[in-house]
Design a protein around this motif. Structure first.
Motif, mmCIF file in Angstrom:
data_model
loop_
_atom_site.group_PDB
_atom_site.id
_atom_site.type_symbol
_atom_site.label_atom_id
_atom_site.label_comp_id
_atom_site.label_asym_id
_atom_site.label_seq_id
_atom_site.Cartn_x
_atom_site.Cartn_y
_atom_site.Cartn_z
ATOM 1 N N VAL A 90 66.210 17.924 -8.938
ATOM 2 C CA VAL A 90 66.177 16.502 -9.273
ATOM 3 C C VAL A 90 64.724 16.042 -9.351
ATOM 4 O O VAL A 90 63.824 16.639 -8.740
ATOM 5 N N GLN A 91 64.517 14.969 -10.094
ATOM 6 C CA GLN A 91 63.194 14.368 -10.168
ATOM 7 C C GLN A 91 63.042 13.321 -9.068
ATOM 8 O O GLN A 91 63.924 12.467 -8.901
ATOM 9 N N CYS A 98 61.116 10.035 -7.921
ATOM 10 C CA CYS A 98 60.352 8.910 -8.460
ATOM 11 C C CYS A 98 59.978 7.990 -7.304
ATOM 12 O O CYS A 98 60.697 7.917 -6.311
ATOM 13 N N SER A 107 56.636 13.126 -5.863
ATOM 14 C CA SER A 107 57.099 12.339 -7.009
ATOM 15 C C SER A 107 56.336 12.728 -8.271
ATOM 16 O O SER A 107 55.116 12.939 -8.229
ATOM 17 N N SER A 128 66.402 7.456 -19.878
ATOM 18 C CA SER A 128 66.581 7.316 -18.441
ATOM 19 C C SER A 128 67.663 6.277 -18.188
ATOM 20 O O SER A 128 67.611 5.180 -18.753
ATOM 21 N N ILE A 178 68.024 11.393 -18.266
ATOM 22 C CA ILE A 178 67.899 11.567 -16.826
ATOM 23 C C ILE A 178 68.725 10.457 -16.191
ATOM 24 O O ILE A 178 68.449 9.277 -16.397
ATOM 25 N N ARG A 236 69.749 8.462 -13.071
ATOM 26 C CA ARG A 236 69.056 8.214 -11.805
ATOM 27 C C ARG A 236 69.992 7.534 -10.799
ATOM 28 O O ARG A 236 70.477 6.433 -11.033
ATOM 29 N N ASN A 255 70.413 13.398 -11.749
ATOM 30 C CA ASN A 255 69.322 14.351 -11.511
ATOM 31 C C ASN A 255 67.982 13.666 -11.261
ATOM 32 O O ASN A 255 66.926 14.162 -11.612
ATOM 33 N N SER A 256 68.060 12.515 -10.596
ATOM 34 C CA SER A 256 66.844 11.839 -10.161
ATOM 35 C C SER A 256 67.193 10.869 -9.035
ATOM 36 O O SER A 256 68.275 10.278 -9.034
#
Length: 315
Positions: A35-36, A38, A88, A214, A254, A256, A278-279
């Motif tokens: 996962v990203q 942020c 991040s 996103s 993505i 979130r 995946n964020s």
């Protein structure tokens, strides 16, 4: 174009089948088990003239949030550096404005965007309504993405916000996309909307051209002093269905898992990841509301065998 009937069929299918379909599509387009991270910074807090019923930053409501003007450039750069050190790869900056102001404040935001981009991070801002010429300046400064959520369906929207229209939001999204800036656009569940409202929101998002890069899916975090302070907490399964449907409709986005995560168990969040999220946001707060700690997230990742992105994949 995706029809409303198609979205209804996807959203309302048995949960196990829905999650399986979403995970299958997810694996075709994204790195699995990663996962990203942020980080979201509240670069200007409070005194917003809007009347969004969920937002404690509205000047119309008596809440206990801190009010402060636009942060100094140096402060934001240090926040971004710390965020990068903590894993991040995307740094998001939010300012409680109705409309992006011209002048020194906007010039400072442009400097913030450039500084974040120079760190090798994705730079995202959410600043309110935006004119095409302002979008152009943000693009020139190196902005990766502009967040401007639709929040809910067009039909339910006037029950939540009256100080700007749904078409106002769509115009800002169009201005952003026209400059080649990635569109970050999602919604909130738990506002008192119906299942049909959630389906209509997802239908609108899926038919944006281009589709959002996103898609934040937020669960309302009720704040004392706002009109929605007594709203019922949404069931985690609603988040899972919303995320899974978004993943199927917008395969490359993505997705979130955003606000409201502090109320979710590790198992709840695991289901959201299986459904295609995946964020996550790795911040002490999401603008003004509670968020899990970095240590809590590290523990969850260890339990689930999930890794954080180390670099930003080309998308």
């Amino acid at each position: 174009m995706v029809s409303l009937e198609q979205v209804q069929q996807i959203y309302r299918q048995p949960l196990v089948s829905l999650v399986f379909d979403a995970q299958t599509i997810h694996r075709q387009h994204h790195q699995t088990d990663a996962v990203q991270l942020c980080t979201l910074s509240n670069i200007k807090s409070g005194r917003c003239p809007e009347d969004c019923k969920y937002c404690p930053q509205s000047a119309r409501y008596d809440t206990e949030i801190e009010n402060y003007p636009l942060l100094p450039l140096e402060t934001v750069i240090e926040q971004a550096k710390t965020a990068k050190e903590n894993g991040s790869t995307r740094f998001c900056m939010g300012a409680a404005w109705r409309q992006v102001p011209d002048g020194q404040e906007f010039d400072r935001v442009l400097e913030m965007v450039s500084a974040v981009a120079d760190l090798g991070m994705e730079a995202c801002v959410t600043l309110g309504m935006l004119r095409p010429d302002q979008a152009k300046r943000l693009a020139e400064a190196g902005l990766t993405a502009y967040n401007h959520n639709l929040d809910t369906s067009a039909n339910f929207y006037p029950e939540i916000i009256t100080t700007r229209t749904y078409s106002d939001r769509l115009k800002t999204i169009e201005a952003v996309a026209a400059e080649g800036i990635q569109v970050c656009c999602g919604g909130i569940v738990g506002l008192g909307e119906s299942e049909q409202d959630r389906i209509e929101l997802l239908h609108t998002l899926a038919n944006l051209n281009p589709q959002p890069e996103s898609v934040p899916i937020n669960a309302l975090s009720p704040v004392e002093g706002t009109p929605l302070s007594d709203a019922a907490i949404v069931e985690p399964i609603v988040l899972v269905r919303t995320i899974a449907t978004a993943r199927i409709l917008m395969p490359k986005a993505i997705v979130r898992l955003s606000a409201g995560r502090h109320r979710l168990s590790v198992t709840d969040q695991a289901l959201c990841f299986m459904a295609g999220a995946n964020s996550i946001f790795s911040s002490e707060k999401l603008l003004t509301t509670v968020n899990p700690s970095i240590d809590d997230d590290a523990s969850m990742f260890a339990q689930l065998g999930i890794a954080a992105w180390e670099t930003v994949p080309q998308r």
